[in-house]
Design an enzyme around this catalytic site. Structure first.
Site, short mmCIF file in Angstrom:
data_model
loop_
_atom_site.label_atom_id
_atom_site.label_comp_id
_atom_site.label_asym_id
_atom_site.label_seq_id
_atom_site.Cartn_x
_atom_site.Cartn_y
_atom_site.Cartn_z
N TYR A 128 52.90 4.67 -52.97
CA TYR A 128 52.41 5.43 -52.22
C TYR A 128 50.53 5.30 -51.74
CZ TYR A 128 52.16 8.56 -48.47
OH TYR A 128 51.16 9.30 -46.82
N TRP A 180 47.04 5.07 -48.58
CA TRP A 180 46.47 4.37 -47.48
C TRP A 180 46.10 3.53 -46.96
CZ3 TRP A 180 45.14 6.76 -41.94
CH2 TRP A 180 46.49 7.46 -41.57
N1 MGD Z 1 46.90 18.99 -51.37
C1 MGD Z 1 47.52 18.56 -50.44
N2 MGD Z 1 47.36 16.93 -50.52
C2 MGD Z 1 48.36 15.69 -49.89
C3 MGD Z 1 47.82 16.54 -48.36
C4 MGD Z 1 47.96 18.05 -47.89
O1 MGD Z 1 47.57 18.23 -47.18
N3 MGD Z 1 47.37 18.44 -49.60
N4 MGD Z 1 47.95 15.36 -47.78
C5 MGD Z 1 49.44 14.36 -48.07
C6 MGD Z 1 48.59 13.57 -47.06
S1 MGD Z 1 49.56 13.70 -45.31
C7 MGD Z 1 48.67 11.80 -47.80
S2 MGD Z 1 48.89 10.30 -46.42
C8 MGD Z 1 48.26 11.91 -49.04
C9 MGD Z 1 46.96 10.40 -49.17
O2 MGD Z 1 47.23 10.14 -50.10
P1 MGD Z 1 46.79 8.33 -50.17
O3 MGD Z 1 47.09 7.46 -49.54
O4 MGD Z 1 47.10 8.24 -51.77
O5 MGD Z 1 45.08 9.22 -50.28
P2 MGD Z 1 43.44 7.64 -50.48
O6 MGD Z 1 42.58 8.28 -50.83
O7 MGD Z 1 43.39 7.28 -48.93
O8 MGD Z 1 43.89 6.54 -51.19
C10 MGD Z 1 43.51 4.79 -50.91
C11 MGD Z 1 43.35 4.42 -52.00
O9 MGD Z 1 43.75 3.08 -51.72
C12 MGD Z 1 42.40 2.14 -51.80
N5 MGD Z 1 42.13 1.41 -51.27
C13 MGD Z 1 41.14 1.73 -49.49
N6 MGD Z 1 41.20 0.36 -49.59
C14 MGD Z 1 42.53 -1.16 -50.64
C15 MGD Z 1 42.54 -2.03 -50.25
O10 MGD Z 1 42.07 -3.03 -49.62
N7 MGD Z 1 43.42 -2.82 -51.90
C16 MGD Z 1 43.96 -1.68 -52.64
N8 MGD Z 1 44.24 -2.17 -53.45
N9 MGD Z 1 43.67 -0.38 -52.44
C17 MGD Z 1 42.61 -0.06 -51.40
C18 MGD Z 1 41.63 3.52 -51.97
O11 MGD Z 1 39.92 3.35 -53.10
C19 MGD Z 1 42.73 4.91 -52.52
O12 MGD Z 1 42.06 4.76 -53.64
O13 MGD Z 1 48.09 12.37 -49.34
C20 MGD Z 1 47.98 14.26 -49.65
N10 MGD Z 1 48.41 14.80 -50.29
N1 MGD Z 2 39.67 13.04 -40.33
C1 MGD Z 2 40.64 12.91 -41.81
N2 MGD Z 2 41.22 12.85 -40.72
C2 MGD Z 2 42.75 12.28 -40.65
C3 MGD Z 2 43.05 12.46 -42.71
C4 MGD Z 2 42.24 12.78 -43.40
O1 MGD Z 2 42.02 12.79 -44.31
N3 MGD Z 2 40.40 13.15 -42.72
N4 MGD Z 2 44.95 12.77 -43.00
C5 MGD Z 2 45.17 12.32 -42.24
C6 MGD Z 2 46.89 11.92 -42.51
S1 MGD Z 2 47.45 10.93 -44.06
C7 MGD Z 2 47.52 13.03 -42.13
S2 MGD Z 2 49.42 12.89 -42.69
C8 MGD Z 2 47.39 14.27 -41.00
C9 MGD Z 2 48.18 15.26 -41.17
O2 MGD Z 2 47.60 15.99 -39.70
P1 MGD Z 2 47.65 17.49 -39.99
O3 MGD Z 2 49.10 17.90 -41.14
O4 MGD Z 2 47.79 17.90 -38.84
O5 MGD Z 2 46.90 18.00 -40.73
P2 MGD Z 2 46.35 18.95 -41.58
O6 MGD Z 2 45.65 18.87 -42.34
O7 MGD Z 2 47.02 19.35 -43.23
O8 MGD Z 2 46.33 20.50 -41.26
C10 MGD Z 2 46.13 20.81 -39.88
C11 MGD Z 2 46.05 22.73 -39.69
O9 MGD Z 2 47.62 23.11 -40.08
C12 MGD Z 2 46.92 24.80 -40.10
N5 MGD Z 2 48.31 24.86 -41.07
C13 MGD Z 2 48.45 24.84 -42.76
N6 MGD Z 2 49.64 25.52 -42.75
C14 MGD Z 2 50.17 26.04 -41.62
C15 MGD Z 2 50.33 27.22 -41.15
O10 MGD Z 2 51.87 27.61 -42.05
N7 MGD Z 2 51.23 27.17 -39.62
C16 MGD Z 2 50.11 27.06 -39.07
N8 MGD Z 2 50.34 27.36 -37.94
N9 MGD Z 2 49.38 26.02 -38.74
C17 MGD Z 2 48.89 25.64 -40.52
C18 MGD Z 2 45.82 24.42 -40.66
O11 MGD Z 2 44.93 25.61 -40.11
C19 MGD Z 2 45.36 22.47 -40.88
O12 MGD Z 2 44.02 22.80 -40.78
O13 MGD Z 2 46.07 13.55 -40.77
C20 MGD Z 2 45.59 12.73 -40.75
N10 MGD Z 2 44.05 13.08 -40.52
MO MO Z 3 49.71 11.82 -44.24
#
Ligand code: MGD
Ligand code: MGD
Ligand code: MO
Length: 770
Positions: free
Chosen positions: A113, A115
Site C-alpha cells: 500500500y 501513494w
Molecule cells: N495517524 C494517521 N495515520 C495515517 C493517516 C491519518 O490520517 N492519521 N492517513 C492514512 C492515509 S489516508 C494514507 S493514504 C496513508 C499514506 O501512506 P503512504 O502512501 O505509505 O505514504 P507516503 O509517504 O506517500 O509513501 C509513499 C512512499 O513512496 C515513495 N515513492 C515516491 N515515489 C516513488 C516512486 O516513483 N517509486 C517508488 N518505488 N516509490 C516512490 C515515497 O518515497 C514514500 O516512501 O497514511 C495513513 N496514515
Molecule cells: N497536504 C496534504 N493533503 C492531503 C494529504 C497529505 O498528506 N497532505 N493526503 C491525502 C490523502 S491520502 C487523503 S486520504 C486525504 C484525507 O482527507 P481527510 O480525511 O479529509 O483529511 P484529514 O486531514 O485526516 O481530516 C480532515 C479534518 O477532519 C477533522 N476531524 C478529525 N476527526 C474528526 C471527527 O471525529 N469529527 C469531525 N467532525 N471532524 C474530525 C480534523 O479536524 C481534520 O482536520 O487527504 C489528502 N490530501
Molecule cells: Mo489517504
C-alpha cells in the site's frame, strides 16, 4: 552557451513545468490552467539532491550471511552492504522463487500500500503486482487507509461505493443550489491540494468563493476551526471528536419528533426505516435521540442542534462528510448516519441536496467526473485471490492462520514469509508503530523499493533504489481530473537508482517471464500504448477527440471528456423501481437484514451511536487529550518531509502540535516549548503551538514526520503521531484503520532531545557506513 530547458511534469499535488539548466533544476512553474497551484510544487527540486536518497542497492549484512534464518531483530540496526543491480535482482528473484515453492504464493505479501509517484505507468505497486501475477500471484489488500469503513458500509446501504469517491453531487451544483451546507470534518485547500494520480486544476476555492458570495449558511462541525478557510465565514461547531454519529442521529431524531421527516421519500426510496425510527424515538433502548441527547454526547449546544434540524428540512440542505470521520473506531456509523439524516430530510437526488463524502479530502472529489478510461498499467489476471483488509498488516504478521471477519465473512490470515513493499511507507502510514515493529520481526525477508531511505527502507533486508518521477517519463491521470498530463524526464537518475519499470523488468527476466511482463514495449512504447487506449476509448464511447500521442506529449497535457453538474441519485429519486440500487432491497438501506443476521455489536443493523474505545467522554479520559493526526499542510504524507513547504510547519527541529492556550496553561506549557505526548502504546516529542482554533482537550499533530525513535524507551523525537494511535479495525464489518481515535497525555519535556532531522541523517550514515 547553456540554455534553460522546460519539462512538463506532474505530482499528486498538481501539474508544473520543471526548468533545467546544465542538468540542474533552476525553477518550477505552476501549470498555466491551474487557478490555485500547490506550494508543494516547489519542493520537488529536492528529489534531485542525494540527501535521504538510496544511492545503490543494499542488503542487510545479517540477512546476507544467514538469509531466511537471520536474526530479524537486526533490522534497522545491522549495517547494509552495497551490492550490484545484478546481484540485488538475483537475490529478489531467488526469494520469490523460494517462498513460492516452499510455502505457496499466498506467503508473498505484496499489498504494498502507498501513494508512490503519480505516474500511472511506473506506478510501483501496479508494476509489482503485474510481475507477481505472472509467477503465481501474491497476497494483496482491499480498500485503502484513506477509506475502508466508508466504502464497505456504503456498498451495503447505497449499493456501491461511488458516493465515497467522487460520484455524488459535483461541487458546482452545491455552489449553485445549496442553502444550508453542513460540513462534517473539513472542506480545506490543505487536503484538496492532492489527488491520487495528479490534478491539473484545483477548483475547491472557486466553489467556496461562490458559496460565500451566495450567502449560503455554512456550518463547520469539526474540532478544528481552520478546517474551512476563514473567508467562508462558516459557523464553527467545535464537536467532541468521534461523536458526529450522535449529532447526526440527534438531528434525525429531532426531525422525527417534530414530524418533519419526509415519509414519502422514506417509503419510496429506502428500506428498513422502521428499524431506524424505533431507535430514534427511543422505543428500542429507552433513549430518545434528539437535540438534548446529542448535546450531551457531542458537547454542542442543544438549541443550535434543534435549530439546525429545522433548517435541514426547510431549506435545500447538503451534508458533506470528510473521509477522516470514517478513519475512526466505528467509522462505518458516521457515513451511514449521514445517509440516514439526508434520507429523513428527503433531499437526496435534488440539486444541491442530500449527502456526499470526501469533498476536498482529495482535490478531485466533487470535480466534474472524467468519463474516459484513465491510463493504467494492466495488472493482468490474478491467479490467487488472497487478500487482507489493508490496515490489518500487523494483525496478519502477528497471527498467521488467525481468524478475522471482513464484510460479513470469516477469513484467516495467510502465513506471510516474504514482504515486498514498493511505493509505500508503512512506518509512516500504519497505526501503533511499536506494535508494527514487533510484527516486522516475523517475515523471513523484507524487500523495500523506494527512492528514499525511509524508516521502512532502514528496516528492510533488501533495499532497491527506485528513481523519482522527474528522472523518467510517465503519464498522469485519473477519474477525478479533467486532464491527462505528460510527465517528462527532467534530469538523469540520482546515484545508481533505476525506474520502477526497469527494476521489475530485470526481476521478471530472472523469473523467466520478461517477455510477458514488458510485452515487447519500452518506456515510451508503454506511454504511447496507455495514452492511445484512453484516446481510443474517448473517441469510440463518447465521440470525444483527444490529440494523438505526439501532440499530447509536446503540448504537455490533453483534456478529457467530463460530466459537470451531476446530481447524485436524481433518476433513482424520480423512479426508484426502474433504477434499483445494488442493495438487498434495491433501495437505500436504513435498516439492514444482512447486518441483522450477522449480529455484530460493533456494526448493528441500523446506524447507531456506539462509544469508541477511546474518547473524551470516557470515564478515564479526565486528564487526557484527543489526538487528531490529520494530513500535513506542506507535504504529502511522509514525502519531501525536509523540503521547504514541509519545514515551514516545523519548529525546534520537529513537528508542531497545536493545542488550546487554556489547556496549555493548566499543563504549564508555553508556546514553542518542547512537549511529550504519550500513552501506553508509545511516546513522541513535538513543539507546542497554542491556538484557540483547536477545541479544548484536543491536540492536533499532523502525520508524516519521519519515525525517529531514540534511546531505550524508543521515544520518537520527530513527532510521528503513529507511535500513539490505536491499531484496531473500525469494526468486524469494515476493518478500516482507526487513526483518528486516540487519547494521549501531554507534559512539558525537559530533557535534551536534539534535532530530529539531524539525528535521522546520522542514523542513515551509520547504516550504510562500510
Ligand atoms: N495517524 C494517521 N495515520 C495515517 C493517516 C491519518 O490520517 N492519521 N492517513 C492514512 C492515509 S489516508 C494514507 S493514504 C496513508 C499514506 O501512506 P503512504 O502512501 O505509505 O505514504 P507516503 O509517504 O506517500 O509513501 C509513499 C512512499 O513512496 C515513495 N515513492 C515516491 N515515489 C516513488 C516512486 O516513483 N517509486 C517508488 N518505488 N516509490 C516512490 C515515497 O518515497 C514514500 O516512501 O497514511 C495513513 N496514515
Ligand atoms: N497536504 C496534504 N493533503 C492531503 C494529504 C497529505 O498528506 N497532505 N493526503 C491525502 C490523502 S491520502 C487523503 S486520504 C486525504 C484525507 O482527507 P481527510 O480525511 O479529509 O483529511 P484529514 O486531514 O485526516 O481530516 C480532515 C479534518 O477532519 C477533522 N476531524 C478529525 N476527526 C474528526 C471527527 O471525529 N469529527 C469531525 N467532525 N471532524 C474530525 C480534523 O479536524 C481534520 O482536520 O487527504 C489528502 N490530501
Ligand atoms: Mo489517504
Amino acid at each position: 552557451m547553456s540554455k534553460v530547458r522546460r519539462f512538463p511534469h506532474c505530482s499528486h499535488w498538481g501539474a508544473y513545468t520543471i526548468l533545467v539548466e546544465d542538468g540542474r533544476i533552476v525553477g518550477i512553474e505552476p501549470f498555466e490552467h491551474d487557478p490555485s497551484p500547490s506550494p508543494i510544487n516547489q519542493s520537488v527540486r529536492d528529489w534531485a539532491s542525494t540527501e535521504r536518497r538510496v544511492l545503490t542497492p543494499l542488503v542487510r549484512s545479517g540477512w546476507l550471511e544467514n538469509r531466511e534464518n537471520s536474526d530479524r531483530r537486526g533490522r534497522g540496526s545491522d549495517r547494509f552492504v552495497p551490492v550490484s543491480w545484478d546481484e540485488a535482482t538475483s537475490l529478489v528473484a531467488g526469494e520469490i522463487r523460494r517462498v513460492s515453492e516452499s510455502f505457496g504464493n499466498a506467503s508473498i505479501f505484496a499489498g504494498s500500500y502507498g501513494w508512490t509517484s503519480c505516474g500511472r505507468f511506473h506506478h510501483a505497486p501496479s508494476q509489482l503486482k503485474r510481475m507477481l501475477n505472472l509467477v503465481g500471484g501474491y497476497t494483496g489488500h482491499v480498500d485503502t487507509y484513506s477509506i475502508a469503513a466508508g466504502p464497505v458500509i456504503l456498498r451495503h446501504t447505497l449499493g456501491d461505493d461511488g458516493a465515497c469517491g467522487g460520484q455524488a453531487n459535483t461541487l458546482d451544483t452545491v455552489a449553485e443550489h445549496t442553502e444550508t451546507l453542513v460540513v462534517f470534518g473539513a472542506l480545506s485547500p490543505r487536503t484538496a491540494q492532492n489527488e491520487a494520480g495528479g490534478i491539473a486544476s484545483h477548483a475547491l476555492e472557486t466553489h467556496l468563493h461562490r458559496i460565500a458570495a451566495r450567502g449560503v449558511k455554512v456550518i463547520l462541525v469539526s474540532p478544528l476551526r481552520d478546517d474551512i478557510p476563514d473567508w467562508v465565514a462558516a459557523e464553527w461547531w467545535p464537536i467532541r471528536p468521534n461523536t458526529d454519529t450522535a449529532l447526526m442521529l440527534g438531528l434525525a431524531g429531532e426531525i422525527l419528533k417534530r414530524g418533519r421527516h419526509d415519509r414519502s421519500f422514506l417509503e419510496r426510496c429506502t428500506s428498513g426505516s422502521e428499524r431506524l425510527i424505533c431507535y430514534l424515538d427511543g422505543s428500542r433502548d429507552g433513549a430518545v435521540k434528539d437535540a438534548a441527547w446529542a448535546a450531551g454526547i457531542t458537547g454542542l449546544d442543544a438549541a443550535w442542534i434543534a435549530d439546525l434540524a429545522q433548517r435541514l428540512v426547510e431549506t435545500r440542505s447538503m451534508l458533506t462528510v470528510s473521509w477522516s470521520l470514517q478513519r475512526a473506531h466505528h467509522g462505518e456509523q458516521p457515513f451511514w448516519a449521514a445517509l440516514a439524516l439526508a434520507a429523513m430530510t428527503g433531499q437526496i437526488g435534488l440539486p444541491g441536496g442530500g449527502v456526499g463524502y470526501g469533498y476536498a479530502s482529495l482535490g478531485g472529489v466533487g470535480a466534474p467526473i472524467n468519463l474516459a478510461k484513465s491510463p493504467a498499467l494492466p495488472q493482468l489476471r490474478k491467479p490467487l485471490e488472497s487478500f487482507i483488509p489493508v490496515a490489518r498488516i500487523s494483525d496478519m504478521l502477528l497471527n498467521p492462520g488467525g481468524e478475522y471477519s471482513y464484510e460479513g465473512e470469516t477469513r484467516t490470515y495467510p502465513d506471510a514469509r516474504l514482504v515486498y513493499w514498493a511505493g509505500g511507507n508503512p512506518y509512516h502510514h500504519h497505526q501503533d508503530l511499536n506494535r508494527l515493529a514487533e510484527a516486522w520481526t516475523r517475515p523471513e525477508t523484507i524487500i523495500v523499493q523506494d527512492p528514499m531511505f525511509t524508516a521502512t527502507a532502514q528496516r528492510a533486508d533488501i533495499v532497491l533504489p527506485a528513481n523519482t518521477s522527474i528522472e523518467r517519463n510517465d503519464i498522469a491521470g485519473n477519474k477525478r481530473s479533467d486532464c491527462v498530463i505528460a510527465m517528462h524526464k527532467a534530469i538523469g537518475p540520482v546515484g545508481d537508482s533505476r525506474s520502477d519499470f526497469a527494476i521489475f523488468r530485470a526481476i521478471a527476466e530472472k523469473l523467466g517471464v520478461g517477455p510477458a511482463f514488458d510485452e515487447g514495449r519500452d518506456e515510451m512504447g508503454w506511454l504511447r500504448h496507455l495514452y492511445e487506449a484512453t484516446r481510443a476509448d474517448a473517441a469510440a464511447r463518447l465521440g470525444f477527440a483527444m490529440p494523438d500521442f505526439d501532440t499530447f506529449w509536446t503540448q504537455g497535457y490533453a483534456r478529457c471528456p467530463t460530466e459537470a453538474e451531476h446530481t447524485y441519485l436524481s433518476e433513482f429519486r424520480e423512479r426508484p423501481e426502474d433504477n434499483a440500487l445494488g442493495t438487498e432491497s434495491g433501495r437505500i438501506v436504513l435498516g439492514s437484514q444482512t447486518l441483522d443476521a450477522l449480529g455484530y455489536d460493533d456494526c448493528p443493523a441500523h446506524p447507531a451511536w456506539i462509544e469508541p474505545v477511546e474518547w473524551l467522554g470516557a470515564a478515564d479520559a479526565i486528564d487526557q487529550f484527543h489526538l487528531i493526526s490529520h494530513q500535513p499542510e506542506g507535504r504529502l504524507h511522509s514525502q519531501l518531509e525536509t523540503s521547504p513547504a514541509s519545514l515551514a510547519a516545523k519548529r525546534g527541529g520537529r513537528e508542531q502540535a497545536r493545542l488550546h492556550p487554556q489547556d496549555a496553561a493548566v499543563l504549564g506549557i508555553a508556546d514553542g516549548q518542547t512537549i511529550r505526548l504519550w500513552n501506553e502504546r508509545g511516546a513522541c516529542l513535538a513543539t507546542a503551538r497554542l491556538t484557540d482554533d483547536v477545541r479544548r482537550r484536543v491536540v492536533v499533530l499532523p502525520t508524516g514526520a519521519w519515525f525517529t525513535p531514540t534511546g531505550n524507551s524508543g521515544l520518537d523525537i520527530a513527532g510521528n503521531p503513529n507511535v500513539l494511535t490505536v491499531d484496531i479495525g473500525t469494526s468486524r464489518f469494515g476493518q478500516g484503520c482507526s487513526a483518528h481515535t486516540c487519547l494521549v497525555r501531554i507534559e512539558p519535556y525537559e530533557g535534551e532531545a536534539g534535532d530530529a532531522i539531524e539525528h535521522y541523517r546520522e542514523q542513515m550514515e551509520r547504516l550504510v557506513a562500510v
